[in-house]
Design a protein around this motif. Structure first.
Motif, PDB file in Angstrom:
ATOM      1  N   VAL A 184       1.696   3.768   2.594  1.00 47.84           N
ATOM      2  CA  VAL A 184       0.963   4.120   1.366  1.00 47.84           C
ATOM      3  C   VAL A 184       1.506   5.435   0.810  1.00 47.84           C
ATOM      4  O   VAL A 184       1.776   5.557  -0.391  1.00 47.84           O
ATOM      5  CB  VAL A 184      -0.552   4.225   1.652  1.00 47.84           C
ATOM      6  CG1 VAL A 184      -1.281   4.806   0.446  1.00 47.84           C
ATOM      7  CG2 VAL A 184      -1.121   2.863   2.020  1.00 47.84           C
TER       8      VAL A 184
ATOM      9  N   ALA B 169       0.951   1.712   8.469  1.00 49.66           N
ATOM     10  CA  ALA B 169       0.303   1.413   7.190  1.00 49.66           C
ATOM     11  C   ALA B 169      -0.026   2.678   6.385  1.00 49.66           C
ATOM     12  O   ALA B 169       0.072   2.684   5.161  1.00 49.66           O
ATOM     13  CB  ALA B 169      -0.954   0.589   7.429  1.00 49.66           C
ATOM     14  N   VAL B 170      -0.385   3.749   7.070  1.00 49.61           N
ATOM     15  CA  VAL B 170      -0.714   4.994   6.364  1.00 49.61           C
ATOM     16  C   VAL B 170       0.533   5.597   5.733  1.00 49.61           C
ATOM     17  O   VAL B 170       0.554   5.931   4.543  1.00 49.61           O
ATOM     18  CB  VAL B 170      -1.350   6.019   7.331  1.00 49.61           C
ATOM     19  CG1 VAL B 170      -1.533   7.358   6.644  1.00 49.61           C
ATOM     20  CG2 VAL B 170      -2.683   5.502   7.839  1.00 49.61           C
TER      21      VAL B 170
ATOM     22  N   ASP C 102       3.449   6.311  -2.802  1.00 47.47           N
ATOM     23  CA  ASP C 102       2.963   7.353  -3.717  1.00 47.47           C
ATOM     24  C   ASP C 102       4.130   8.238  -4.161  1.00 47.47           C
ATOM     25  O   ASP C 102       4.249   8.596  -5.334  1.00 47.47           O
ATOM     26  CB  ASP C 102       1.895   8.215  -3.028  1.00 47.47           C
ATOM     27  CG  ASP C 102       0.595   7.453  -2.794  1.00 47.47           C
ATOM     28  OD1 ASP C 102       0.415   6.390  -3.426  1.00 47.47           O
ATOM     29  OD2 ASP C 102      -0.228   7.909  -1.979  1.00 47.47           O
TER      30      ASP C 102
END
Lengths: 300, 244
Positions: A169, A165-166, A173
């Motif tokens: 993200v 999940a990190v 970006d």
């Protein structure tokens, strides 16, 4: 003129119809997301877009070029990141990047500014073999390799699958930074929550688009009243109880809550009095993308 | 095992590869019949720990007991008493549905008679009787994953390990899969599961989150959300794994 124009695209493999009459357009510097499960046809569509597979019927223009006729020019302006990790596992990070730059007659230095933000994150490992990178790192390297010749159109097939999940993200970006360079991005994902990061989204299932919309408008395709039931505990038990009721149309687990629609023969008041009688906490909610996708799957 | 309610007991698990510590002093217990979520970023050390718990790799040090067996001296007994399903590989593409079931059941030493009757029951429950002789390669992914799970619990293991079982499937299939997990747990099978879908973490009774080889948090989803002051598990995960 749209940067990508797809018209009435069909592709089948024997009896399997992988793509059934797909049409859409993508503007320059737009992030266009295609969201759907495995087997929806996303990879077939992308392989046709980058000229690696021929369609049975239909036409595609990329930056004004015909993907079938002008394939050699198309390949120069496209950056493609396939779903399977396809870099050379036995070359280092740096060697992979240098190889892809050279193949396109460029060099790492020429377009370094474009990949800099991403590359600095993997640069500490530039001597490491690509096969020994973690999942998130591999995806970042693959993105660098797809960008190093400064493509006009970037085609990313499930770049975040299997990525935590990190890293997901962070990856999104990066896509927004690339968009600012004027590059058009078409990206597929099975993660419905990533829809919010796209400019427009197509929901795809069984070779068809269920709909194309702005991420904020997806819920509009869900026309029923949706209830969220939040039991103190035991959402699975509540789910089973709800499904056994005659008035229940659909009930699904959503984390520790149950999302529920009632069938057309039941009035809202009937449900409200039942829920009060059973002491079930509930509220009306706006459908999320998964609610909508499941509803569209049923009717398609 | 000290507490009979615990099906997995891990004390001070350390696993090193050269000077890299993949598992850094892990301590946790998994209770009988619970759904235990084992979360962490890529490279946090989850797979290393799962391989050790399944008896596929030795720890560097620590005490570990799985289903009543010791991971150093009773690895074969562990393997016989657990089930395992991975996202990447679970069934043989060039065998039929029925052949895959027979193959796995045979490996676990079930008798022909038991295999036959349980196979029929299973195919009926999954609604796959009519396609029992279809090759796995021709079966849609969602069905394959449900079948793979059923095969992993076919021999009634004490614990089933699921390594990212729902990657890539549609939201309906994903939920049907979790309903099967809930059913298995109700029948007393302990479920040890990893996932990158944070909403699925909410389906677990308890969740541990690994960061850089250590367990950074372990609690019920409700308590974790409260402690980290967020509405969902995604918030908990991002806070812990990013370290912000």
């Amino acid at each position: 003129m749209p940067e990508i124009a797809v018209n009435n695209l069909f592709k089948s493999y024997g009896a399997i119809n992988a793509l059934r009459d797909i049409s859409f357009q993508v503007d320059k510097a737009e992030i266009f997301g295609i969201i759907g499960p495995d087997g929806a046809g996303k990879t077939s569509l992308f392989r046709i877009l980058v000229s690696l597979l021929l369609p049975d019927k239909g036409s595609i223009q990329l930056a004004g070029l015909d993907v079938v006729k002008d394939y050699s020019q198309v390949r120069k302006i496209v950056g493609y990141m396939p779903g399977r990790f396809s870099l050379y596992q036995d070359l280092s990070v740096e060697e992979n990047l240098s190889f892809f730059a050279t193949v396109f007659g460029s060099s790492i230095e020429t377009n370094y500014d474009l990949i800099k933000d991403i590359y600095v994150q993997i640069e500490p490992f530039k001597k490491r073999l690509a096969g020994r990178l973690s999942g998130g790192m591999k995806q970042k390297l693959a993105l660098c390799c797809a960008l190093i010749h400064r493509p006009e159109v970037l085609v990313l097939d499930e770049p975040t699958t299997g990525v935590d999940a990190v890293s997901r993200v962070e990856f999104w970006d990066l896509l927004h930074k690339i968009k600012k360079e004027g590059i058009t991005i078409i990206v597929s994902t099975p993660y419905m929550d990533e829809a919010a990061r796209c400019d427009r989204v197509a929901l795809m299932q069984n070779g068809e688009f269920l709909g194309i919309s702005l991420p904020g408008d997806i819920h509009k395709a869900f026309t029923k009243i949706l209830y969220e039931l939040t039991p103190e505990q035991g959402a699975y038990k509540l789910l089973k109880t709800m499904r056994s009721e005659a008035w229940c149309e659909n009930a699904w687990l959503f984390g520790q809550s149950v999302h529920l629609t009632i069938n057309g023969n039941t009035s809202e008041n009937q449900f409200l009095s039942y829920a009060k009688g059973q002491n079930i906490e509930f509220r009306k909610i706006t459908a999320g993308i998964e609610d909508t996708f499941m509803e569209l799957m049923k009717t398609s | 095992m000290e507490n009979p309610e615990n099906i997995i007991v891990v004390n001070n698990l350390v696993k090193r590869y050269g000077d890299f510590t993949a598992n850094d002093n892990l301590c946790f217990e998994v209770r009988k019949g619970e759904i235990f979520g084992f979360l962490g970023a890529n490279g946090a050390g989850k797979t290393t720990a799962i391989r050790i718990l399944c008896g596929l790799s030795y720890p560097t040090s620590g005490e570990l007991n799985v289903a009543g067996f010791d991971v150093y001296t009773q690895r074969e007994l562990i393997k016989r008493n657990i089930g395992y399903m991975s996202q990447k590989f679970s069934l043989y593409d060039d065998l039929t549905i029925a052949e895959n079931i027979r193959f796995y059941a045979g490996i676990y030493g079930l008798s022909q008679k038991v295999i036959k009757s349980r196979t029929n029951q299973l195919l009926e429950r999954l609604g796959m009787e009519e396609i029992r002789n279809r090759l796995i390669r021709d079966v849609p992914l969602g069905w394959k994953q449900k079948l793979a799970f059923s095969v992993a619990v076919f021999h009634n293991p004490a614990v089933v390990f699921l390594d990212e079982p729902t990657g890539g499937v549609d939201p309906v299939t994903r939920r049907q899969f979790w309903e099967m997990i809930n059913e298995a747990a109700e029948e007393g099978i302990t479920v040890f599961v990893t996932t990158h879908y944070m909403d699925e973490a909410e389906y677990c009774d308890r969740v541990s989150i690994m960061v850089d080889g250590k367990i950074a948090a372990l609690d019920t989803p409700q308590n974790l959300k409260k402690s980290y002051n967020t509405n969902d598990m995604n918030g908990v995960f991002l806070t812990l794994a990013r370290g912000d």
